[in-house]
Design a protein around this motif. Structure first.
Motif, PDB file in Angstrom:
ATOM      1  N   GLU A 369      18.476  95.433  22.934  1.00  0.00           N
ATOM      2  CA  GLU A 369      19.459  96.338  21.942  1.00  0.00           C
ATOM      3  C   GLU A 369      19.236  97.595  22.962  1.00  0.00           C
ATOM      4  O   GLU A 369      20.421  98.570  22.520  1.00  0.00           O
ATOM      5  CB  GLU A 369      18.635  96.274  20.944  1.00  0.00           C
ATOM      6  CG  GLU A 369      18.870  95.294  20.195  1.00  0.00           C
ATOM      7  CD  GLU A 369      17.824  95.226  18.832  1.00  0.00           C
ATOM      8  OE1 GLU A 369      17.344  96.423  18.940  1.00  0.00           O
ATOM      9  OE2 GLU A 369      17.593  94.716  18.298  1.00  0.00           O
ATOM     10  N   PHE A 370      17.873  97.627  23.828  1.00  0.00           N
ATOM     11  CA  PHE A 370      17.835  99.047  24.450  1.00  0.00           C
ATOM     12  C   PHE A 370      18.501  99.497  25.746  1.00  0.00           C
ATOM     13  O   PHE A 370      18.467  99.920  26.722  1.00  0.00           O
ATOM     14  CB  PHE A 370      16.480  99.527  24.768  1.00  0.00           C
ATOM     15  CG  PHE A 370      16.245  99.625  23.222  1.00  0.00           C
ATOM     16  CD1 PHE A 370      16.608 100.606  22.263  1.00  0.00           C
ATOM     17  CD2 PHE A 370      14.958  98.838  22.842  1.00  0.00           C
ATOM     18  CE1 PHE A 370      15.247 100.502  20.645  1.00  0.00           C
ATOM     19  CE2 PHE A 370      14.275  98.246  21.955  1.00  0.00           C
ATOM     20  CZ  PHE A 370      15.160  99.633  20.247  1.00  0.00           C
ATOM     21  N   GLY A 371      18.590  97.958  26.700  1.00  0.00           N
ATOM     22  CA  GLY A 371      18.615  98.043  27.978  1.00  0.00           C
ATOM     23  C   GLY A 371      17.793  98.601  28.615  1.00  0.00           C
ATOM     24  O   GLY A 371      16.361  98.939  28.064  1.00  0.00           O
ATOM     25  N   ARG A 372      17.490  98.281  29.998  1.00  0.00           N
ATOM     26  CA  ARG A 372      16.651  98.492  30.946  1.00  0.00           C
ATOM     27  C   ARG A 372      15.763  97.660  31.641  1.00  0.00           C
ATOM     28  O   ARG A 372      14.767  98.003  31.358  1.00  0.00           O
ATOM     29  CB  ARG A 372      16.749  99.781  31.121  1.00  0.00           C
ATOM     30  CG  ARG A 372      17.825 101.083  31.743  1.00  0.00           C
ATOM     31  CD  ARG A 372      17.174 102.598  31.607  1.00  0.00           C
ATOM     32  NE  ARG A 372      18.223 103.304  31.571  1.00  0.00           N
ATOM     33  CZ  ARG A 372      18.219 104.588  31.822  1.00  0.00           C
ATOM     34  NH1 ARG A 372      17.626 105.383  32.107  1.00  0.00           N
ATOM     35  NH2 ARG A 372      19.857 104.971  32.661  1.00  0.00           N
ATOM     36  N   LEU A 373      15.536  97.074  30.671  1.00  0.00           N
ATOM     37  CA  LEU A 373      13.739  96.259  30.140  1.00  0.00           C
ATOM     38  C   LEU A 373      14.632  94.451  30.521  1.00  0.00           C
ATOM     39  O   LEU A 373      15.701  94.049  29.794  1.00  0.00           O
ATOM     40  CB  LEU A 373      13.807  96.404  28.739  1.00  0.00           C
ATOM     41  CG  LEU A 373      13.020  97.180  28.762  1.00  0.00           C
ATOM     42  CD1 LEU A 373      13.724  98.696  27.452  1.00  0.00           C
ATOM     43  CD2 LEU A 373      11.654  97.870  28.054  1.00  0.00           C
TER      44      LEU A 373
END
Length: 444
Positions: A369-373
């Motif tokens: 949901e947040f990206g970059r992970l």
């Protein structure tokens, strides 16, 4: 020598005059044709890493293999079908005479209790096996590739002594290509608890953070025989450095088998094996789940939308192989791996692994949901289960039988000899981050 006289007696020939110009005109057309419709060369060129002078690497497709060679039936508009994903975690141990990348004298970072060869282990057959997945081959570890992938990065191993065991294995394999320089070390007793190594040519760091519960915990003492866990608070001993980490490898579980009292908020949830205390016995499975969930949520919440993102690996629970009770002269005398038919994944080992896989999948949904992970499980439970021969056993100590007191020799059937089967964990670890390299992060 060619002079102007050479051309005096020659008649004009349209073919001879126009042919060179025709060739010159067709050449750029051919280049344009190749650009838009390239010839079917192999998409996976071999790369000689020892000759590479660039930070960029061309990889073979790491975590997937083609189900079959492309055919006319499997191509459409010049494109092959999607490759079949390869599961590195299902397979068998097969005989292999190549041996490990390092030995007991070429690596200076082996904890003494894991140095089975130096301590006199006479049988070395445990070094002659490799893990063969059912669907593909697991490539041999390439230290230069790993170092280039962590160029300018900080890799943190967080957890218990099995996490430290995996880190020591990784350092030994990387040391065959570049020397790890110890730049920080904090010891408690004889054990390294917080350490950091630096690989100067790659400006890469690998750290160890001792945190056997991942969440905040107080280890038992002479006056209090129970560990205390606070399940809603991540351990700040490592979490305070989270903003400096690019990749976190989490590994824990064995300490949860010990007597403990569990706290959440202001309440005591219960305990595990705490006779004499007025607490409810609740076991450790739910506690294991809560501790991992708190940890993963804390990483996601703290690092979402910050910097270049973060990668998370959860190394799943590795079984012990005590024959008899671990605290009553139990031993692990096997000298060969189990076959798949001999040993099935069941009981506590299966349940601990199941919890980790479920929590990783739930956390992946939240992280997306947040990206970059990026988040994956390094699922080594089964392949570890099949290696009862890979532990130090009595060779956790040097020359354990020198005094002939065989019945009371202490055995280590939890940790792994170095070199040994645990090197395979890091071979799979490398394949996972190679796959990530070819899958850019999603943005917020």
């Amino acid at each position: 020598m060619v002079t102007t006289e050479t051309f005096k007696d020659r008649s004009f020939s349209p073919t001879k005059t126009l042919l060179p110009w025709t060739v010159c005109a067709l050449f750029p057309i051919a280049l344009i044709r190749l650009f838009f419709y390239p010839l079917p060369f192999s998409p996976f060129p071999k790369t000689d890493l020892s000759r590479s002078t660039s930070n960029s690497i061309t990889y073979h497709s790491s975590l997937s293999v083609s189900a079959s060679p492309p055919s006319s039936a499997s191509t459409e508009n010049g494109k092959t079908n999607e490759t079949k994903s390869c599961n590195y975690f299902n397979g068998e141990w097969v005989s292999d005479s190549r041996g490990p990348l390092y030995n007991d004298t070429t690596c200076g970072t082996i904890k003494k209790g894991r140095n089975c060869i130096t301590h006199g282990r006479p049988d070395l057959g445990y070094l002659q096996w490799r893990w063969k997945p059912n669907e593909c081959n697991l490539p041999r570890f390439e230290p230069q590739t790993f170092l280039q992938l962590i160029h300018n990065k900080h890799v943190a191993f967080v957890g218990d002594s099995v996490a430290r065991n995996q880190l020591e294995s990784l350092l030994c394999m990387l040391a065959t290509a570049s020397t790890p320089n110890l730049v920080y070390n904090y010891k408690k007793g004889t054990d390294n608890q917080f350490s950091r190594w630096h690989f100067a040519p790659h400006n890469a760091s690998i750290s160890l953070y001792w945190s056997p519960f991942l969440v905040h915990g107080i280890e038992k003492s002479n006056t209090d025989l129970n560990n205390k866990l606070y399940l809603d608070h991540v351990d700040e001993g490592w979490a305070k450095d989270m903003d400096q980490m690019d990749l976190i490898v989490l590994s824990f579980g064995h300490w949860l088998l010990l007597p403990a009292v569990y706290h959440e908020g202001e309440s005591v949830l219960g305990c595990h094996y705490c006779p004499g205390l007025n607490h409810t016995e609740i076991g450790f499975y739910d506690v294991f789940r809560k501790a991992l969930r708190t940890t993963l949520n804390s990483i996601i919440d703290k690092r979402r939308g910050k910097g270049n993102g973060i990668d998370i690996i959860v190394t799943t629970f590795t079984p012990h192989h005590f024959e008899g009770d671990w605290d009553k002269a139990g031993a692990c005398p096997k000298t060969k791996p189990y076959s798949n038919e001999e040993k099935k994944l069941e009981g506590m080992d299966a349940e601990m692994r199941k919890i980790e896989i479920e929590e990783v999948e739930d956390a992946k949904t939240k992280a997306n949901e947040f990206g970059r992970l990026r988040l994956e499980a390094l699922d080594v439970t089964k392949l570890a289960l099949l290696r009862p021969d890979g532990h130090p056993g009595p060779y956790m100590n040097p020359s354990p039988f020198v005094n002939g007191n065989v019945e009371h020799v202490q055995n280590d059937c939890v940790h792994w000899c170095l070199p040994g089967p645990i090197d395979t964990w890091n071979e799979i670890f490398l394949e996972m981050i190679k796959k990530w390299e070819n899958q850019p992060r999603t943005e917020d």
